[in-house]
Write a protein that holds these residues in place. Sequence first.
Motif, PDB file in Angstrom:
ATOM      1  N   LEU A  61      -3.073 -10.941 -23.778  1.00  0.00           N
ATOM      2  CA  LEU A  61      -1.742 -10.582 -23.561  1.00  0.00           C
ATOM      3  C   LEU A  61      -1.657  -9.670 -22.550  1.00  0.00           C
ATOM      4  N   ASN A  62      -0.669  -9.880 -21.442  1.00  0.00           N
ATOM      5  CA  ASN A  62      -1.016  -8.894 -20.190  1.00  0.00           C
ATOM      6  C   ASN A  62       0.419  -8.877 -19.567  1.00  0.00           C
ATOM      7  N   ASN A  63       0.613  -8.128 -18.626  1.00  0.00           N
ATOM      8  CA  ASN A  63       2.107  -8.244 -17.882  1.00  0.00           C
ATOM      9  C   ASN A  63       1.933  -9.352 -16.737  1.00  0.00           C
ATOM     10  N   GLY A  64       1.173 -10.346 -16.696  1.00  0.00           N
ATOM     11  CA  GLY A  64       1.142 -11.251 -15.604  1.00  0.00           C
ATOM     12  C   GLY A  64      -0.096 -12.176 -16.048  1.00  0.00           C
ATOM     13  N   THR A  65      -0.162 -13.634 -15.578  1.00  0.00           N
ATOM     14  CA  THR A  65      -0.998 -14.493 -15.954  1.00  0.00           C
ATOM     15  C   THR A  65      -2.327 -14.242 -14.939  1.00  0.00           C
ATOM     16  N   GLU A  66      -2.166 -13.510 -13.800  1.00  0.00           N
ATOM     17  CA  GLU A  66      -2.952 -13.534 -12.689  1.00  0.00           C
ATOM     18  C   GLU A  66      -4.221 -12.432 -13.182  1.00  0.00           C
ATOM     19  N   ALA A  67      -5.674 -13.210 -13.038  1.00  0.00           N
ATOM     20  CA  ALA A  67      -6.721 -12.340 -13.658  1.00  0.00           C
ATOM     21  C   ALA A  67      -6.622 -10.827 -13.042  1.00  0.00           C
ATOM     22  N   ASP A  68      -6.379 -10.545 -12.144  1.00  0.00           N
ATOM     23  CA  ASP A  68      -6.189  -9.136 -11.608  1.00  0.00           C
ATOM     24  C   ASP A  68      -5.062  -8.222 -12.079  1.00  0.00           C
ATOM     25  N   LYS A  69      -4.239  -8.750 -12.951  1.00  0.00           N
ATOM     26  CA  LYS A  69      -3.164  -8.205 -13.256  1.00  0.00           C
ATOM     27  C   LYS A  69      -3.532  -7.012 -14.417  1.00  0.00           C
ATOM     28  N   GLY A  70      -2.679  -6.174 -14.596  1.00  0.00           N
ATOM     29  CA  GLY A  70      -2.655  -5.075 -15.785  1.00  0.00           C
ATOM     30  C   GLY A  70      -3.570  -4.014 -15.411  1.00  0.00           C
ATOM     31  N   ASP A  71      -3.749  -3.107 -16.377  1.00  0.00           N
ATOM     32  CA  ASP A  71      -4.466  -1.938 -16.135  1.00  0.00           C
ATOM     33  C   ASP A  71      -5.966  -1.911 -16.246  1.00  0.00           C
ATOM     34  N   LYS A  72      -6.695  -0.991 -15.960  1.00  0.00           N
ATOM     35  CA  LYS A  72      -8.236  -1.100 -15.913  1.00  0.00           C
ATOM     36  C   LYS A  72      -8.697  -1.697 -17.174  1.00  0.00           C
ATOM     37  N   LEU A  73      -8.079  -1.558 -18.437  1.00  0.00           N
ATOM     38  CA  LEU A  73      -8.543  -2.184 -19.415  1.00  0.00           C
ATOM     39  C   LEU A  73      -8.427  -3.487 -19.526  1.00  0.00           C
ATOM     40  N   HIS A  74      -7.011  -3.996 -19.305  1.00  0.00           N
ATOM     41  CA  HIS A  74      -7.021  -5.471 -19.132  1.00  0.00           C
ATOM     42  C   HIS A  74      -7.901  -6.051 -18.083  1.00  0.00           C
ATOM     43  N   LYS A  75      -7.933  -5.733 -16.954  1.00  0.00           N
ATOM     44  CA  LYS A  75      -8.682  -6.338 -16.068  1.00  0.00           C
ATOM     45  C   LYS A  75     -10.207  -6.722 -16.542  1.00  0.00           C
ATOM     46  N   ALA A  76     -10.827  -5.300 -17.131  1.00  0.00           N
ATOM     47  CA  ALA A  76     -12.097  -5.395 -17.417  1.00  0.00           C
ATOM     48  C   ALA A  76     -12.220  -6.673 -18.633  1.00  0.00           C
ATOM     49  N   ALA A  77     -11.185  -6.605 -19.754  1.00  0.00           N
ATOM     50  CA  ALA A  77     -11.333  -7.585 -20.786  1.00  0.00           C
ATOM     51  C   ALA A  77     -11.126  -9.005 -20.211  1.00  0.00           C
ATOM     52  N   ASN A  78     -10.457  -9.253 -19.101  1.00  0.00           N
ATOM     53  CA  ASN A  78     -10.263 -10.576 -18.789  1.00  0.00           C
ATOM     54  C   ASN A  78     -11.707 -11.077 -17.979  1.00  0.00           C
ATOM     55  N   GLU A  79     -12.333 -10.212 -17.322  1.00  0.00           N
ATOM     56  CA  GLU A  79     -13.719 -10.341 -16.889  1.00  0.00           C
ATOM     57  C   GLU A  79     -14.605 -10.734 -17.881  1.00  0.00           C
ATOM     58  N   LEU A  80     -14.458  -9.986 -19.055  1.00  0.00           N
ATOM     59  CA  LEU A  80     -15.553 -10.009 -19.936  1.00  0.00           C
ATOM     60  C   LEU A  80     -15.367 -11.304 -20.809  1.00  0.00           C
ATOM     61  N   PHE A  81     -14.146 -11.388 -21.269  1.00  0.00           N
ATOM     62  CA  PHE A  81     -13.996 -12.800 -21.940  1.00  0.00           C
ATOM     63  C   PHE A  81     -14.234 -13.985 -21.137  1.00  0.00           C
ATOM     64  N   ALA A  82     -13.893 -13.957 -19.705  1.00  0.00           N
ATOM     65  CA  ALA A  82     -14.318 -15.138 -19.047  1.00  0.00           C
ATOM     66  C   ALA A  82     -15.609 -15.447 -18.959  1.00  0.00           C
ATOM     67  N   LYS A  83     -16.445 -14.565 -19.093  1.00  0.00           N
ATOM     68  CA  LYS A  83     -18.129 -14.616 -18.892  1.00  0.00           C
ATOM     69  C   LYS A  83     -18.861 -15.412 -20.130  1.00  0.00           C
ATOM     70  N   ASN A  84     -17.938 -15.314 -21.230  1.00  0.00           N
ATOM     71  CA  ASN A  84     -18.725 -15.682 -22.369  1.00  0.00           C
ATOM     72  C   ASN A  84     -18.126 -17.105 -23.111  1.00  0.00           C
ATOM     73  N   LYS A  85     -19.424 -18.248 -22.861  1.00  0.00           N
ATOM     74  CA  LYS A  85     -18.938 -19.537 -22.910  1.00  0.00           C
ATOM     75  C   LYS A  85     -18.817 -19.899 -24.386  1.00  0.00           C
ATOM     76  N   ASP A  86     -18.771 -18.737 -25.425  1.00  0.00           N
ATOM     77  CA  ASP A  86     -18.571 -18.977 -26.825  1.00  0.00           C
ATOM     78  C   ASP A  86     -16.919 -19.091 -27.191  1.00  0.00           C
ATOM     79  N   LEU A  87     -16.183 -18.550 -25.954  1.00  0.00           N
ATOM     80  CA  LEU A  87     -14.970 -18.302 -26.066  1.00  0.00           C
ATOM     81  C   LEU A  87     -14.161 -19.139 -25.117  1.00  0.00           C
ATOM     82  N   ASN A  88     -13.009 -19.985 -25.689  1.00  0.00           N
ATOM     83  CA  ASN A  88     -12.445 -20.867 -24.843  1.00  0.00           C
ATOM     84  C   ASN A  88     -11.344 -19.928 -24.312  1.00  0.00           C
ATOM     85  N   PHE A  89     -11.473 -19.099 -23.238  1.00  0.00           N
ATOM     86  CA  PHE A  89     -10.704 -18.272 -22.898  1.00  0.00           C
ATOM     87  C   PHE A  89     -10.043 -18.959 -21.598  1.00  0.00           C
TER      88      PHE A  89
END
Length: 346
Positions: free
Chosen positions: A178-206
Amino acid sequence: MKIAIDAMGGDYAPNEVVKGVEQARNAYKDIQFQLYGQVDKIKPLLQSNERIELVQADEVIEMGEEPVKAVMKKKNSSLDMAAQAVKDKKADAFFSAGNTGAILAAGLFIIGRIKGIDRPGLATTLPIVNDSEHDNFVMLDVGANAESKLFNLYQYAFMGKYYAENVRHIDNPRIGLLNNGTEADKGDKLHKAANELFAKNKDLNFIGNVESRELLNGAADVVITDGFTGNAALKAIEGTALSVLELIKGEIMQGGVKSKLGALMLKPTFKKIAKEMDYSQYGGAVLMGTKAPVIKAHGSSKANTIKNTIYQIKTMIDSHIIDDVVEYFDAHSQQMDDIKRDAKNN
């Protein structure tokens, strides 16, 4: 299968709690119920004591009490005693419609966290409209933690995944942040880092970021958020739905004979909409990350919601979701430690 229930928790307790338990008892033959509370108030409400055990609890934690203090002081309350029964392995799950903070505190301090999980999160199931493939989604955290760190969001994603698979029976659920936009670089530092971390894990259908306006349109099967934002989004959805219904009702009442006749013709449609938007059909909110199922129903829950929540608990126990979560976090403990360390350093 034994469920420990705080019979005194909720706006309509113990009447509606007892009604819901008896409906569930009649529907599910493999469940035994332990009702904790004031026996002199509960016993006259029972139609039958078949598979229902009454346990006297002299105290009640009220809705307005300070949660942690109440849980620590009122050891003989119906809420504390029901949670303690789960800790002592006299029951398999703990359920209450009472004080939310007290339920969370009992889950954390009495039942306890699963090893390796930093902060349990509160998960709820909400409806999806106008989607033939999906009819609900899971969102967490919706209020267990006002502030969340990167590592917490990462763990929520896995707990949400297992809940969607085991309880909602969704294969390879789509995970959204959940973020304030769909682009990967949207949001604050926490949400940008979470987007990057989720995307790296292949066990998640992110599938990336999702916006709040798209939640009810099926943007994702599991929506991950911090507790403050998740609770605000949940209450905004609830409030909007209630306001729209009140607006329609008001316009009909003020619109004269034609409006009332039109409303009468559309009554089946209104009922269908109300049913689709009623997320109580999916049960209560689940504290994910505790050693046993901890479920909190809305304070205004009536008998049917109590019954639905008991079915939800039954599904959790039958599917061994807690075991699956424990197994995953045990198998990936080193990875989790590395991610936690990296997240703290960054």
